[in-house]
Design an enzyme around this catalytic site. Structure first.
Site, PDB file in Angstrom:
ATOM      1  N   HIS A  71       9.965 -37.757  30.811  1.00  0.00           N
ATOM      2  CA  HIS A  71      10.974 -38.795  31.082  1.00  0.00           C
ATOM      3  C   HIS A  71      12.138 -38.164  31.819  1.00  0.00           C
ATOM      4  O   HIS A  71      13.110 -37.759  31.189  1.00  0.00           O
ATOM      5  CB  HIS A  71      11.437 -39.405  29.759  1.00  0.00           C
ATOM      6  CG  HIS A  71      12.290 -40.628  29.906  1.00  0.00           C
ATOM      7  ND1 HIS A  71      13.655 -40.586  30.003  1.00  0.00           N
ATOM      8  CD2 HIS A  71      11.966 -41.927  29.958  1.00  0.00           C
ATOM      9  CE1 HIS A  71      14.142 -41.810  30.083  1.00  0.00           C
ATOM     10  NE2 HIS A  71      13.131 -42.640  30.064  1.00  0.00           N
ATOM     11  N   PHE A  72      12.103 -38.007  33.029  1.00  0.00           N
ATOM     12  CA  PHE A  72      11.108 -38.298  34.048  1.00  0.00           C
ATOM     13  C   PHE A  72      10.756 -36.995  34.743  1.00  0.00           C
ATOM     14  O   PHE A  72      11.639 -36.158  34.902  1.00  0.00           O
ATOM     15  CB  PHE A  72      11.693 -39.268  35.081  1.00  0.00           C
ATOM     16  CG  PHE A  72      12.082 -40.598  34.513  1.00  0.00           C
ATOM     17  CD1 PHE A  72      11.137 -41.604  34.388  1.00  0.00           C
ATOM     18  CD2 PHE A  72      13.381 -40.852  34.100  1.00  0.00           C
ATOM     19  CE1 PHE A  72      11.495 -42.854  33.888  1.00  0.00           C
ATOM     20  CE2 PHE A  72      13.741 -42.089  33.596  1.00  0.00           C
ATOM     21  CZ  PHE A  72      12.811 -43.091  33.490  1.00  0.00           C
TER      22      PHE A  72
END
EC number: 4.2.1.59
Length: 172
Positions: A71-72
Site C-alpha cells: 500500500h502502495f
C-alpha cells in the site's frame, strides 16, 4: 479480572490477543499483523476530555512493516483504515480493562477526518482515546473520540467511535 494496570508492554498486548491477559471471557486484541500498537502507555478511568477515561498507546514505525510493501508499491503509506482500526481496538481493550466481558466488535464511527499520512520515514504513531460513555448492561458498549498523531503531529481525528462486547456473535 486480572492484570489491571495503568500501562501495558508489547508482551502484554500479545497475551491479550491470546485471551491470556485479563482472563477467560474478556475481549481480546487482534494478533499480529492486525495488532496495531506496540504498547499502551496510559490507562485511566477518570481522565480524558470527558472525564470518563483516557487511553494512550504507541506504534513504532519501521520501514519493513507489512503494509508498506502493498500500500502502495513505489508510494508506501500506512492505510488510514488501520489507524481507525487501532482506535477501535483500544476502545475494546478499555471495555475489558474496566471489567466488560465478551467478544469485541466495532459498531461504527460518527466522523473521521484524515489530514496527514504515515510514511515509512516516520518514527512513532500515538493513539489518544477519550472515552465519552461506557454502557455495562446486557450489552457492553463504549463510545469515544480519538486522535492519531505521527511524530507528534495530529493526522486523524475520529468522533463517536463505537465498540460493543457480545457474548454470542453468531447472529451479528
Amino acid at each position: 479480572m486480572q492484570n489491571k494496570r495503568e500501562s501495558y508492554t508489547r508482551e502484554d498486548l500479545l497475551a491479550s490477543s491470546q485471551g491470556e491477559l485479563f482472563g477467560p471471557g474478556y475481549p481480546q486484541l487482534p494478533a499480529p499483523n492486525m495488532l496495531m500498537m506496540d504498547r499502551v502507555t496510559k490507562m485511566s478511568e477518570t481522565e480524558g476530555d470527558f472525564g470518563k477515561g483516557l487511553i494512550l498507546a504507541e506504534l513504532d514505525i519501521k520501514p519493513d512493516l507489512w503494509f508498506f510493501d502493498c500500500h502502495f508499491p513505489g508510494d508506501p503509506v500506512m492505510p488510514g483504515c488501520l489507524g481507525l482500526d487501532a482506535m477501535w481496538q483500544l476502545v475494546g481493550f478499555f471495555l475489558g480493562w474496566v471489567g466488560g466481558k465478551g467478544k469485541g466488535r466495532a459498531l461504527g464511527v460518527g466522523e473521521v477526518k484524515f489530514t496527514g499520512q504515515i510514511l515509512p520515514t516516520a518514527k512513532k504513531v500515538t493513539y489518544e482515546i477519550h472515552m465519552k460513555r461506557v454502557v455495562n448492561r446486557k450489552l457492553v458498549m463504549g463510545l469515544a473520540d480519538g486522535r492519531v498523531l505521527v511524530d507528534g503531529k495530529e493526522i486523524y481525528v475520529a468522533k463517536d467511535l463505537k465498540v460493543g462486547l457480545f457474548q454470542d456473535t453468531s447472529a451479528f
